[in-house]
Motif scaffolding. Structure first.
Motif, short mmCIF file in Angstrom:
data_model
loop_
_atom_site.label_atom_id
_atom_site.label_comp_id
_atom_site.label_asym_id
_atom_site.label_seq_id
_atom_site.Cartn_x
_atom_site.Cartn_y
_atom_site.Cartn_z
N LEU A 164 0.84 -1.19 0.00
CA LEU A 164 0.00 0.00 0.00
C LEU A 164 0.88 1.24 0.00
O LEU A 164 2.02 1.22 0.48
N ALA A 165 0.35 2.32 -0.51
CA ALA A 165 1.09 3.58 -0.48
C ALA A 165 0.99 4.21 0.90
O ALA A 165 0.05 3.94 1.66
N GLY A 166 1.93 5.04 1.24
CA GLY A 166 1.86 5.79 2.49
C GLY A 166 2.46 5.06 3.68
O GLY A 166 3.21 4.09 3.54
N ASP A 167 2.14 5.56 4.87
CA ASP A 167 2.70 5.05 6.12
C ASP A 167 1.67 4.24 6.89
O ASP A 167 0.46 4.48 6.80
N ILE A 168 2.16 3.31 7.69
CA ILE A 168 1.28 2.48 8.50
C ILE A 168 0.98 3.12 9.84
O ILE A 168 0.04 2.73 10.54
N ASP A 169 1.76 4.12 10.23
CA ASP A 169 1.50 4.83 11.48
C ASP A 169 1.92 6.29 11.34
O ASP A 169 2.40 6.72 10.29
#
Length: 206
Positions: free
Chosen positions: A90-95
């Motif tokens: 997935l794109a982006g950050d997990i936190d």
């Protein structure tokens, strides 16, 4: 060596199987399951641990319901494992700390990359699906594992023969997926390489 191990496993399973009784009713119940969906070539009706020995149709349907649900989960697990092993993220950050999805590891190792709150969200979502969605909510399912709950999904357009065939395909794919994801997890923990065929061909996953 592999044949010897397989033979010992089969013998062990047979050793723990309940002893046969002289009850004609128990035999009749077991015989009635030999024509159930899933009792097909090459094994036919195979119940080495005697789970349905002397059991009624309600018990059999419960076990089939559980088997189907586990198979569906396993199919999603294998598909997810293959998808992420191919490098998809997935794109982006997990936190909010800046840990990106792209940096997450594959398989069981990836669990350590998920923040505690993320794991809690996953468990909560699974619980929601288990309690409210992945069940025969309306009580009008045609067979164990029928979770359509009023949504057709084009099912009614198939003949009875086609329906039976598709249910058999799902059942077999689910059984294969359960063994598949178990094998991936086992090899990952033993050698760090879940896809042994890749290593054999000179293309390790890591």
């Amino acid at each position: 060596m592999k044949i010897a191990v397989l033979a010992s496993l089969i013998a062990s399973a047979a050793a723990f199987a309940p002893a046969k009784t002289a009850s004609q009713s128990s035999s009749a119940m077991s015989m009635s399951f030999e024509n159930e969906l899933g009792a097909q070539a090459p094994l036919g009706f195979w119940d080495p641990l005697g789970y349905v020995q002397g059991q009624d149709q309600e018990r059999f349907d419960r076990l089939r319901y559980v088997e189907l649900k586990h198979g569906r989960i396993a199919m999603l697990a294998v598909a997810g494992h293959l998808h992420t092993s191919a490098g998809n993220r997935l794109a982006g950050d997990i936190d909010y700390s800046g840990h990106s999805f792209a940096d997450m590891k594959v398989g069981i190792a990836g669990l350590s990359d998920i923040p505690t709150n993320g794991l809690l969200q996953i468990f909560a979502f699974i619980g929601f699906l288990e309690i409210f969605v992945m069940k025969d909510v309306k009580g009008n399912g045609e067979f164990p594992g029928d979770f359509r709950n009023g949504f057709g999904f084009g099912w009614d357009k198939y003949s009875e023969e086609e329906k039976t065939q598709k249910r058999a395909i799902e059942l077999n794919n689910g059984r294969a997926a359960q063994m598949g994801i178990l094998g991936l997890m086992f090899h990952e923990q033993m050698t760090g390489e879940p896809y042994m065929i890749n290593a054999f061909l000179g293309y390790p996953s890591h």
